[in-house]
Enzyme design. Structure first.
Site, PDB file in Angstrom:
ATOM      1  N   GLU A 469       0.787  -1.393  -0.056  1.00 16.24           N
ATOM      2  CA  GLU A 469       0.202   0.071  -0.057  1.00 16.24           C
ATOM      3  C   GLU A 469       0.795   1.152   0.029  1.00 16.24           C
ATOM      4  O   GLU A 469       0.514   2.160   0.721  1.00 16.24           O
ATOM      5  CB  GLU A 469      -0.908   0.089   1.186  1.00 16.24           C
ATOM      6  CG  GLU A 469      -2.120  -1.063   0.967  1.00 16.24           C
ATOM      7  CD  GLU A 469      -3.326  -0.985   1.876  1.00 16.24           C
ATOM      8  OE1 GLU A 469      -3.561   0.058   2.366  1.00 16.24           O
ATOM      9  OE2 GLU A 469      -3.697  -2.180   2.216  1.00 16.24           O
TER      10      GLU A 469
HETATM   11  C1  LIG Z   1       1.866  -9.853   1.374  1.00 20.20           C
HETATM   12  C2  LIG Z   1       1.659  -8.804  -0.080  1.00 20.20           C
HETATM   13  C3  LIG Z   1       0.406  -8.263  -0.152  1.00 20.20           C
HETATM   14  C4  LIG Z   1       0.102  -7.577  -1.239  1.00 20.20           C
HETATM   15  N1  LIG Z   1      -1.082  -7.354  -1.528  1.00 20.20           N
HETATM   16  C5  LIG Z   1      -1.582  -6.679  -2.700  1.00 20.20           C
HETATM   17  C6  LIG Z   1      -2.717  -6.434  -3.365  1.00 20.20           C
HETATM   18  O1  LIG Z   1      -3.680  -6.967  -2.634  1.00 20.20           O
HETATM   19  N2  LIG Z   1      -3.051  -6.001  -4.622  1.00 20.20           N
HETATM   20  C7  LIG Z   1      -2.051  -5.536  -5.132  1.00 20.20           C
HETATM   21  O2  LIG Z   1      -2.238  -5.042  -6.305  1.00 20.20           O
HETATM   22  N3  LIG Z   1      -0.782  -5.573  -4.934  1.00 20.20           N
HETATM   23  C8  LIG Z   1      -0.344  -6.182  -3.694  1.00 20.20           C
HETATM   24  N4  LIG Z   1       1.062  -6.412  -3.313  1.00 20.20           N
HETATM   25  C9  LIG Z   1       1.793  -5.677  -3.885  1.00 20.20           C
HETATM   26  C10 LIG Z   1       2.648  -4.631  -3.212  1.00 20.20           C
HETATM   27  O3  LIG Z   1       1.702  -3.397  -2.882  1.00 20.20           O
HETATM   28  C11 LIG Z   1       4.075  -4.270  -3.732  1.00 20.20           C
HETATM   29  O4  LIG Z   1       4.728  -5.273  -3.293  1.00 20.20           O
HETATM   30  C12 LIG Z   1       4.439  -3.097  -3.678  1.00 20.20           C
HETATM   31  O5  LIG Z   1       3.903  -2.145  -4.422  1.00 20.20           O
HETATM   32  C13 LIG Z   1       6.013  -2.649  -4.059  1.00 20.20           C
HETATM   33  O6  LIG Z   1       6.229  -3.356  -5.298  1.00 20.20           O
HETATM   34  P1  LIG Z   1       7.373  -4.477  -5.334  1.00 20.20           P
HETATM   35  O7  LIG Z   1       7.446  -5.445  -4.358  1.00 20.20           O
HETATM   36  O8  LIG Z   1       7.089  -5.030  -6.992  1.00 20.20           O
HETATM   37  O9  LIG Z   1       8.682  -3.866  -5.477  1.00 20.20           O
HETATM   38  P2  LIG Z   1       9.399  -2.668  -6.381  1.00 20.20           P
HETATM   39  O10 LIG Z   1       8.486  -1.653  -6.987  1.00 20.20           O
HETATM   40  O11 LIG Z   1       9.996  -3.654  -7.423  1.00 20.20           O
HETATM   41  O12 LIG Z   1      10.609  -1.911  -5.551  1.00 20.20           O
HETATM   42  C14 LIG Z   1      11.465  -2.494  -4.978  1.00 20.20           C
HETATM   43  C15 LIG Z   1      12.295  -1.660  -3.968  1.00 20.20           C
HETATM   44  O13 LIG Z   1      12.451  -0.323  -4.568  1.00 20.20           O
HETATM   45  C16 LIG Z   1      11.763   0.700  -3.977  1.00 20.20           C
HETATM   46  N5  LIG Z   1      11.581   1.733  -5.110  1.00 20.20           N
HETATM   47  C17 LIG Z   1      10.943   1.368  -6.262  1.00 20.20           C
HETATM   48  N6  LIG Z   1      10.822   2.601  -6.720  1.00 20.20           N
HETATM   49  C18 LIG Z   1      11.424   3.227  -6.203  1.00 20.20           C
HETATM   50  C19 LIG Z   1      11.953   4.747  -6.475  1.00 20.20           C
HETATM   51  N7  LIG Z   1      11.586   5.480  -7.707  1.00 20.20           N
HETATM   52  N8  LIG Z   1      12.766   5.579  -5.516  1.00 20.20           N
HETATM   53  C20 LIG Z   1      13.181   4.846  -4.477  1.00 20.20           C
HETATM   54  N9  LIG Z   1      12.735   3.609  -4.455  1.00 20.20           N
HETATM   55  C21 LIG Z   1      12.102   2.977  -5.013  1.00 20.20           C
HETATM   56  C22 LIG Z   1      10.668   0.103  -3.371  1.00 20.20           C
HETATM   57  O14 LIG Z   1      10.207   0.842  -2.395  1.00 20.20           O
HETATM   58  C23 LIG Z   1      11.229  -1.208  -2.912  1.00 20.20           C
HETATM   59  O15 LIG Z   1      12.203  -1.100  -1.632  1.00 20.20           O
HETATM   60  C24 LIG Z   1       1.127  -7.196  -2.075  1.00 20.20           C
HETATM   61  C25 LIG Z   1       2.395  -7.604  -1.760  1.00 20.20           C
HETATM   62  C26 LIG Z   1       2.665  -8.398  -0.643  1.00 20.20           C
HETATM   63  C27 LIG Z   1       4.193  -8.653  -0.476  1.00 20.20           C
END
Ligand SMILES: Cc1cc2nc3c(=O)[nH]c(=O)nc-3n(C[C@H](O)[C@H](O)[C@H](O)COP(=O)(O)OP(=O)(O)OC[C@H]3O[C@@H](n4cnc5c(N)ncnc54)[C@H](O)[C@@H]3O)c2cc1C
Length: 664
Positions: A469
């Site tokens: 979120e």
């Molecule tokens: C248990 C769980 C439940 C979830 N439930 C849902 C759900 O119900 N619906 C849904 O749609 N999604 C859901 N998600 C997805 C969740 O919202 C994403 O994991 C989250 O948005 C981060 O995306 P990512 O994990 O791909 O990380 P990435 O976007 O790949 O990011 C990796 C890291 O890089 C950082 N980062 C990325 N971009 C930048 C930037 N521009 N500058 C600095 N740092 C950056 C991030 O903060 C993170 O630390 C869920 C995930 C989990 C693990």
């Protein structure tokens, strides 16, 4: 827009460009001058030096961002304005609203007292019977209006429910929260047509579980990379959905979900613009498949999965908020939706406090209770203070939603970022306070005849709050973007090289007309402290007022010094955002304490409350001082250079001699 020429201070990419299209009742307006020179933020973005992917992400994000004239209390702090008009006296929950929520919350508490979080963790399942009881109570339709079968309760009562859930079980909290904070109820409440509301809200209010599907393999924080597509069907009445969504919470149990998908581009100002559209998808539609259930470090009973769509026929009438407005729907939903996390974190931190107090008050080592050793006493004080601060931030933000239907984008993001980080620290400290017993599982403690205190499970469950979120990093970027917004509105046109020189000169004059008095005004206190404010807490408000002016100057200097490069200075922006957030936290805390003292709140003695709040304020002030110091003196560039070298493989020697999991 001429993409080749940089034009102005580049706004920070805003991957969660939350919007607020709900009706705003009598919002405080931006200053007249500022409003008169405002420019659509999307018009002043310089994407010329970005690669194609960065530019696409930014343009999509900015297009989904709605500019409102609402001046939030928290947002004002970044401009050096200290305006208590909407937050003083602290907007306490009214007796009528508390009464409306009482029967539900009392019964919820009764049900939750019977929940065995360790059993849920061990089995990876939430008992069906528990879900049925919660559904019967109305826990899946807390905020859904009564006319659609919900309880019609306020945001504050919803947050109180989340506080109760948050101290019982993470998976259960996520089930209830993903369903109604981001699942079908919230987007429909905000953007649904009357027909959609009548069709779906009664179902989800009764307990048909819903979910929200945005994330994909390549789409985490950056929706521009979305590959799930919905093409209009030849009949003109349907869209054909294809793609795969990752980590959809509740997805494996849901009856109906909101899916974000790319629809055909639209040409805007002669340029193709990506469209993301929100669809309500019935999970029993042919072609919808739950590919797998995902499992995590904690939240073992999360019904989270990968959902595949193969030629799924979705009625066009299931589009929420209009074609191409999906990102707006998703991000607006998250604006209020993400308050549930810090609300849950509040309950969670209170539980940490209770565990820390019980253990450290009774466990004697080196001649006294471990809690009386200064190193541990400090941790206990901090957990307590942070629980109170988080609760104050959440209650204030909820009250602004309930009372003013206000644009609380910044406040909610601050609550989420601050609360999730504080909860993580709190559980870490609680584990340390309980020593080896903190690290031991509840089942093992029980088997040895000890009280099964589940700190180990709580730590596993808590960590995700900093990621989903809106991760902490993304929250900081979002807040930085919003903090810079008034400056973009004022100064955007000045450096716009597309504009004729005459118009730019006129804009410069206007901007000067804003900046000169504004900057000089930062030397003068911007808002008075109410005369009847609790005397012992006046100092804290004075500090917030003074420091907000310092913060505004600091942000302005950072812009002047860095220009468009400020976007890349994430650590500088992060410190600025952290200072603003701490100022909001102090304000919420002392305003609430003032209200409690004046109404003679029975849950707290006067002296004790003042001790708690004064400690919390001093603690926040110390962090603020540290952030200001870091703005002046840091090794950010050095660290960045080192990280780049590491990414380029130039420090591979450091990784020699290790054994990687799976031998990879
Ligand atoms: C248990 C769980 C439940 C979830 N439930 C849902 C759900 O119900 N619906 C849904 O749609 N999604 C859901 N998600 C997805 C969740 O919202 C994403 O994991 C989250 O948005 C981060 O995306 P990512 O994990 O791909 O990380 P990435 O976007 O790949 O990011 C990796 C890291 O890089 C950082 N980062 C990325 N971009 C930048 C930037 N521009 N500058 C600095 N740092 C950056 C991030 O903060 C993170 O630390 C869920 C995930 C989990 C693990």
């Amino acid at each position: 827009m001429n993409p080749r020429r940089p034009r102005t201070v580049r706004p920070v990419p805003n991957p969660v460009p939350d919007t607020m299209s709900i009706e705003l009742k009598d919002p405080p307006k931006a200053g007249a001058l500022e409003a008169s020179v405002k420019t659509e933020a999307a018009d002043v973005i310089d994407t010329s030096k970005m690669n194609k992917e960065q530019a696409a992400a930014l343009e999509l994000a900015e297009a989904a961002r709605t500019v409102t004239d609402y001046r939030s209390f928290a947002g004002d702090l970044f401009m050096g304005r200290f305006d208590l008009a909407h937050v003083y006296p602290f907007p306490e929950q009214s007796a009528a609203d508390a009464e409306a929520g009482r029967p539900f919350l009392t019964e919820l508490e009764r049900i939750l007292q019977t929940v065995d979080g360790d059993a849920i963790d061990a089995t990876g399942e939430i008992p069906d019977e528990l879900i049925s009881r919660l559904a019967k109570l109305g826990a899946f339709g807390i905020k859904i209006p009564k006319q659609y079968g919900g309880l019609g309760l306020s945001q504050t009562n919803y947050a109180r429910a989340a506080m109760l859930l948050g101290c019982v079980d993470g998976s259960l909290t996520a089930l209830v929260s993903a369903h109604q904070s981001i699942g079908v109820p919230q987007p429909l409440k905000l953007f649904g047509t009357e027909e959609q509301k009548r069709k779906f809200l009664p179902r989800v209010a009764k307990g048909e579980i819903s979910a929200f599907a945005l994330t994909e393999n390549g789409v985490g924080s950056d929706p521009a990379k979305m590959t799930t597509r919905a093409e209009p069907a030849p009949d003109g009445k349907h869209f054909i959905l294809n793609g795969e969504k990752l980590w959809c919470t509740n997805g494996t149990r849901a009856g109906v979900i909101v899916v974000m998908a790319r629809t055909p581009d639209k040409v805007v100002n002669g340029k193709a613009r990506s469209q993301i559209t929100a669809f309500i998808v019935e999970m029993d539609t042919p072609g919808v498949e739950v590919v797998t259930r995902c499992h995590f470090m904690g939240l073992k009973a999360l019904y989270n999965g990968v959902i595949r769509f193969t030629n799924v026929k979705v009625p066009a009438e299931n589009i929420v908020g209009g074609e191409g407005r999906g990102l707006k729907v998703a991000l607006t939903t998250l604006n209020t939706g993400r308050i549930t996390i810090p609300a849950g974190c509040t309950g969670f931190m209170k539980l940490c406090l209770s565990m820390a107090r019980e253990w450290s008050g009774g466990r004697v080592q080196w001649g006294q209770a471990v809690g009386r050793h200064a190193a541990l006493a400090d941790k206990i004080a901090r957990i307590a203070a942070h629980a109170y601060v988080c609760e104050s931030m959440v209650l204030l933000t909820c009250a602004l939603v309930d009372r003013d239907n206000a644009d609380i984008r910044l406040e909610a993001a601050m609550c989420k970022m601050w609360g999730s980080e504080a909860a993580w620290r709190a559980v870490d400290e609680t584990m340390q306070i309980r020593g080896g017993r903190g690290y031991e599982t509840a089942a093992s403690l029980k088997a040895r005849g000890e009280k099964p205190v589940p700190v180990e499970r709580m730590m596993r469950d808590c960590r995700i709050n900093l990621i989903f979120e809106g991760s902490s990093e993304i929250m900081r970027l979002f807040l930085a973007r919003e903090a810079l917004d008034p400056h973009l509105k004022v100064a955007g046109a000045v450096l716009d090289s597309r504009q004729p020189m005459g118009r730019r000169a006129a804009a410069a004059l206007k901007a000067g007309g804003f900046y000169v008095p504004w900057y000089l005004g930062l030397a003068i206190p911007s808002g008075g402290i109410p005369a009847d404010f609790t005397p012992e807490l006046k100092g804290a408000l004075r500090y917030v007022e003074k420091t907000s002016r310092r913060l505004a100057r600091t942000l302005f200097h950072a812009m002047a010094r860095n220009g468009p490069a400020l976007e890349k200075k994430q650590l500088t922006l992060g410190r600025i955002v952290d200072i603003g957030t701490e100022l909001f936290a102090i304000s919420a805390t002392v305003l609430r304490a003032d209200g409690m003292l004046k109404r003679g709140a029975t849950e707290y003695g006067r002296e004790e409350l003042l001790h708690l709040v004064n400690f919390a304020v001093a603690d926040a002030r110390a962090r603020i001082a540290q952030q200001f110091a870091g703005l002046g003196r840091n090794n950010d560039s050095q660290g960045y250079r080192l990280a780049v070298e590491i990414l380029e493989g130039r420090h591979a020697g450091l990784e020699r001699g290790i054994i990687k999991p799976g031998g990879g």
